[in-house]
Design a protein around this motif. Sequence first.
Motif, PDB file in Angstrom:
ATOM      1  N   VAL A  32       1.107  -0.835   0.449  1.00  0.00           N
ATOM      2  CA  VAL A  32       0.025   0.116   0.078  1.00  0.00           C
ATOM      3  C   VAL A  32       0.542   1.733   0.033  1.00  0.00           C
ATOM      4  CG1 VAL A  32      -2.009   0.816   1.550  1.00  0.00           C
ATOM      5  CG2 VAL A  32      -1.392  -0.895   1.217  1.00  0.00           C
ATOM      6  N   THR A  51     -10.625   0.817  -4.558  1.00  0.00           N
ATOM      7  CA  THR A  51      -9.474   0.083  -4.363  1.00  0.00           C
ATOM      8  C   THR A  51      -8.922  -0.344  -5.916  1.00  0.00           C
ATOM      9  OG1 THR A  51      -9.810  -1.092  -2.093  1.00  0.00           O
ATOM     10  CG2 THR A  51      -7.819  -1.772  -3.324  1.00  0.00           C
ATOM     11  N   TYR A  87      -9.848   7.230  -3.984  1.00  0.00           N
ATOM     12  CA  TYR A  87      -9.593   5.380  -4.544  1.00  0.00           C
ATOM     13  C   TYR A  87      -8.592   5.084  -3.519  1.00  0.00           C
ATOM     14  CZ  TYR A  87      -6.295   8.727  -7.317  1.00  0.00           C
ATOM     15  OH  TYR A  87      -5.931  10.097  -7.341  1.00  0.00           O
ATOM     16  N   ARG A  88      -8.131   3.693  -3.441  1.00  0.00           N
ATOM     17  CA  ARG A  88      -6.897   3.730  -2.595  1.00  0.00           C
ATOM     18  C   ARG A  88      -6.240   2.915  -3.538  1.00  0.00           C
ATOM     19  NH1 ARG A  88      -6.660  -0.656  -0.210  1.00  0.00           N
ATOM     20  NH2 ARG A  88      -4.582  -1.280   1.623  1.00  0.00           N
ATOM     21  N   LYS A  90      -2.939   0.346  -4.824  1.00  0.00           N
ATOM     22  CA  LYS A  90      -2.287  -0.973  -3.946  1.00  0.00           C
ATOM     23  C   LYS A  90      -1.228  -1.331  -5.701  1.00  0.00           C
ATOM     24  CE  LYS A  90      -3.935  -4.474  -2.617  1.00  0.00           C
ATOM     25  NZ  LYS A  90      -3.633  -5.900  -4.200  1.00  0.00           N
ATOM     26  N   ALA A 118      -9.265  -6.131  -5.591  1.00  0.00           N
ATOM     27  CA  ALA A 118      -9.630  -4.837  -6.070  1.00  0.00           C
ATOM     28  C   ALA A 118     -10.945  -4.584  -6.795  1.00  0.00           C
ATOM     29  CB  ALA A 118      -8.255  -4.533  -6.535  1.00  0.00           C
TER      30      ALA A 118
END
Length: 488
Positions: A32, A51, A87-88, A90, A118
């Motif tokens: 992350v 995600t 949004y996040r 990874k 995701a």
Amino acid sequence: MDKGLHFTICVATALLLLRQSSQAGEEKDPEVLAAPKPDSRGAGEGLPTLTVTTILEDPYVMVRGAELEGYCMELLGALAGMLRFQYRVKVVGDGQYGAVTAGGNWTGMIGEILRREADIAVAPLTVTSAREEVVSFTTPFLQTGIGILLRKDTASQDLSFFHFLSPFSKETWTALLFAYLLTCFCLFLVARLSPCEWNEPKNEENHFTLLNSLWFGAGALALQGATPRPQALSVRVIAVVWWLFTLALLAAYIANFTALLSSGSEQLPIQTFEDLVKQRNLEFGTLEGSSTFYYFKNSKNPIHQMIYEYMEKRREHVLVKTYQEAVQRVMDSNYAFIGESISQDLAAARHCNLIRAPEVIGARGFGIATTQASPWTKPLSIAVLKLRESGDLDYLRNKWWESSCLRQSRDRWGPLEPPALGGLFLTLGIGLALGILAALAELSSSSRRAAAHAKKSCCSVFTEEICTRLRIKGAARQSQETSGKANA
């Protein structure tokens, strides 16, 4: 009372320690990474948070300090601003794009979407039929194909014996020879017609014979002075135009020949995938588990099948894990990398000793992957189309693919064709025409004076002058025979 106070303090201390350890664990999570903040229009309470899985590949996604940046990150920020979501991001855990294992499971970003780890994948992810069966793709945001990345010194070959002719095409050399012969003939013709160059054709000798005219033109091509010296205005006009023509021509030849020697890409022996299969000096391979590998596996083309069999037999040695490993191997060894042409263009722009072969096959596109029946698929596709129509995608492409190499590749350099020098040849033609017209004007003026003195027709005198000057040898021989008979 004291026991209760003591218990409260212990509980508060424990909660504080647990909170600090949780924050420290999040900071040390390698998968992350902080992403650039979404557009201000997409920030706010109550907005959905997606995600996003991606992969580290220059220039799509790169780590800069504690944040991610690159083409895909700017694209993601623009989409978040248009569709109003947070949004996040990874990075994919196994570092793979997505392929089917022997057990039927998917790896990479495709696997994370299928396992609901995701929501979407924003990366240089190729749209293929196998992936489309398990996930959904948006409209491609980049178009690409399959190319061959080579190192210049491994791709070069011995120069031909007539390599010095390479700056110009065969048509240009033919046009140059024709221009030279035509100019020399015009010099010879105008020098005979002009009375200022040859006043008495029956008694004097004309210095601009055909051989002398050819020598004069060749001397100008070599930037050397050559006799005879022109005296008439008409002859000087042709001489000046020819001098200017040769100066511009030599400048173009020297510039193109210098670029030819410095580029090293003008005679690539590996132009196509068939050339790659036939040679024995270079090993070649692609990314393990990539769509490029399965393209050759599923292709019915005999050449493509040979490439797949070669890679399959030597997969432990020729298949690479990452794109960065592939580029480094091309630079360090006799290795040709088969992969996405758009990524190879970037490598050639960043590393000036690399070059991509001209042939590109298997046109495909990079799309955003979502889960099947995802409500985000169609809005994302529409947003990508809007970005393309507004020119934002072209702007991002030019920004992140900007070349740092001052070089001329094969698609920018080539033998100069006649159209490239068309204005030069046109100027020479106009100069020759002006020289001939000036010679005729000089001869006409001289004929009018002679006609007035002899009380003859101007046209008849003009015609006699032309015949005498163009057939001087026969006229001189006749005059010598006449004078011989008179003396006898």
